[in-house]
Design a protein around this motif. Structure first.
Motif, short mmCIF file in Angstrom:
data_model
loop_
_atom_site.label_atom_id
_atom_site.label_comp_id
_atom_site.label_asym_id
_atom_site.label_seq_id
_atom_site.Cartn_x
_atom_site.Cartn_y
_atom_site.Cartn_z
N GLU A 1 35.20 6.65 8.58
CA GLU A 1 35.81 6.76 7.41
C GLU A 1 35.02 7.77 6.40
O GLU A 1 35.91 8.40 5.67
CB GLU A 1 35.38 5.48 6.73
CG GLU A 1 35.98 4.19 7.52
CD GLU A 1 37.70 4.28 7.13
OE1 GLU A 1 38.16 4.95 6.15
OE2 GLU A 1 38.23 3.35 7.93
N LYS A 2 33.88 8.47 6.83
CA LYS A 2 33.33 9.65 5.95
C LYS A 2 34.21 10.62 6.01
O LYS A 2 34.59 11.30 5.01
CB LYS A 2 31.96 9.62 6.40
CG LYS A 2 31.01 8.81 6.31
CD LYS A 2 29.61 9.31 6.80
CE LYS A 2 28.40 8.07 6.54
NZ LYS A 2 27.30 8.57 7.33
N VAL A 3 34.93 10.90 7.06
CA VAL A 3 35.92 12.00 7.27
C VAL A 3 37.14 11.80 6.42
O VAL A 3 37.59 12.96 6.09
CB VAL A 3 36.20 12.11 8.89
CG1 VAL A 3 37.04 13.56 8.94
CG2 VAL A 3 35.07 12.47 9.60
N ARG A 4 37.60 10.51 6.34
CA ARG A 4 38.92 10.35 5.55
C ARG A 4 38.76 10.71 4.18
O ARG A 4 39.53 10.86 3.51
CB ARG A 4 39.29 8.94 5.95
CG ARG A 4 39.64 8.88 7.39
CD ARG A 4 40.20 7.48 7.85
NE ARG A 4 40.35 7.40 9.22
CZ ARG A 4 41.40 6.88 9.77
NH1 ARG A 4 42.26 6.15 9.03
NH2 ARG A 4 41.51 6.69 11.34
N ASP A 5 37.62 10.35 3.54
CA ASP A 5 37.43 10.72 2.16
C ASP A 5 37.11 12.18 2.07
O ASP A 5 35.93 12.50 1.98
CB ASP A 5 36.17 9.74 1.71
CG ASP A 5 35.95 10.19 0.24
OD1 ASP A 5 36.69 10.53 -0.42
OD2 ASP A 5 35.20 9.02 -0.44
N ARG A 6 38.04 12.98 1.90
CA ARG A 6 37.70 14.57 1.87
C ARG A 6 37.16 14.83 0.40
O ARG A 6 36.36 15.84 0.43
CB ARG A 6 39.14 15.30 2.26
CG ARG A 6 39.61 14.78 3.24
CD ARG A 6 40.96 15.81 3.57
NE ARG A 6 40.64 17.14 4.00
CZ ARG A 6 41.46 18.14 4.54
NH1 ARG A 6 42.64 17.74 4.59
NH2 ARG A 6 41.17 19.35 4.76
N GLU A 7 37.35 14.11 -0.60
CA GLU A 7 36.72 14.21 -1.82
C GLU A 7 35.36 14.31 -1.84
O GLU A 7 34.75 15.03 -2.42
CB GLU A 7 37.30 13.64 -2.78
CG GLU A 7 37.03 14.01 -4.29
CD GLU A 7 37.67 13.04 -5.31
OE1 GLU A 7 36.96 12.93 -6.52
OE2 GLU A 7 38.26 12.21 -4.93
N HIS A 8 34.73 13.56 -1.10
CA HIS A 8 33.22 13.19 -1.11
C HIS A 8 32.48 13.58 0.28
O HIS A 8 31.34 13.23 0.30
CB HIS A 8 33.18 11.76 -1.44
CG HIS A 8 33.53 11.20 -2.86
ND1 HIS A 8 34.61 10.66 -2.98
CD2 HIS A 8 32.95 11.53 -4.04
CE1 HIS A 8 34.92 10.16 -4.23
NE2 HIS A 8 33.88 10.98 -4.95
N TYR A 9 33.21 14.06 1.07
CA TYR A 9 32.67 14.19 2.35
C TYR A 9 31.53 15.38 2.14
O TYR A 9 31.81 16.23 1.53
CB TYR A 9 33.70 15.04 3.13
CG TYR A 9 33.24 15.42 4.67
CD1 TYR A 9 32.92 14.62 5.75
CD2 TYR A 9 33.21 16.58 4.99
CE1 TYR A 9 32.58 14.94 6.97
CE2 TYR A 9 32.76 17.39 6.16
CZ TYR A 9 32.59 16.55 7.22
OH TYR A 9 32.10 16.63 8.41
N CYS A 10 30.41 15.12 2.93
CA CYS A 10 29.48 16.01 2.83
C CYS A 10 28.71 16.46 4.14
O CYS A 10 27.65 16.57 4.29
CB CYS A 10 28.32 15.43 2.04
SG CYS A 10 27.77 13.76 2.58
N GLY A 11 29.67 16.36 5.18
CA GLY A 11 29.00 16.82 6.60
C GLY A 11 28.46 15.55 7.36
O GLY A 11 28.42 14.47 6.76
#
Length: 206
Positions: A134-144
């Protein structure tokens, strides 16, 4: 209208224990416009004999020395003629005979990268664990630190040609490729819930 052509690439080296299940999962798809490419790194076990066994299904393949996994995949991309490319490991398998048809329905002029999900398989216990990232899907908050797994990523061929795998990396060139796509404002990414493949957690990158 002719269906979208999808090239599926497998890089192999001494994979005789697993590659037959990979090949079978591709050639028995119900989608009728698949190009399957296997790039073997001059295996010394029975891998090539298994590939030859299925060559009559229209598989394009070579077996020759290479500079590692990403060099092999770059060769596969150069051989590919599909509109989109998916990469599946020689110890992985597509999840069902209909999955490519399901994914093809998402592809089109407004999609450069499609990211699905996976079943991760624990080799020790055979347990299957759903993996979405899911981390990848939140492009606004993605941090690698996360990416779309390559076995669940379908990429327009032109994007692969724009960003070939960096063979100076031993295991992280796919992550670099993903980041190049992710931060390219001209690369349009779409996500779906389909579980594309069974992904072995015993591979090198794992």
């Amino acid at each position: 209208m002719k269906p979208i052509k999808i090239s599926i690439i497998t890089a192999s080296y001494n994979a005789e224990q697993t590659i037959e299940q990979t090949i079978s999962s591709v050639i028995y798809q119900d989608y009728d416009n698949i190009e399957y490419i296997i790039v073997d790194g001059a295996s010394t076990d029975g891998t090539v004999e298994i590939i030859k066994k299925y060559a009559s299904y229209g598989i394009k393949w070579i077996s020759e020395p290479d500079q590692g996994l990403y060099d092999a995949l770059n060769k596969g991309v150069c051989m590919a003629t599909g509109d989109y490319i998916e990469i599946i490991g020689a110890d992985d398998a597509l999840s069902s005979p209909t999955i490519i048809s399901e994914i093809a329905a998402h592809l089109g002029s407004d999609v450069d990268v499609f990211g699905g999900t996976l079943w991760c398989v624990d080799e020790a216990t055979a347990r299957q664990i759903g993996f979405t990232n899911e981390k990848v899907r939140d492009r606004e908050h993605y941090c690698g630190g996360a990416m779309i797994p390559h076995a669940a990523m379908f990429v327009r061929r032109e994007v692969f040609l724009r960003y070939p795998f960096d063979i100076s990396y031993h295991i992280a060139a796919d992550y670099k490729f993903f980041l190049q796509c992710y931060y390219d404002k001209d690369v349009h990414i779409k996500f779906g819930e389909e579980k594309v493949a069974f992904f072995s957690n015993s591979g090198t990158s794992s």
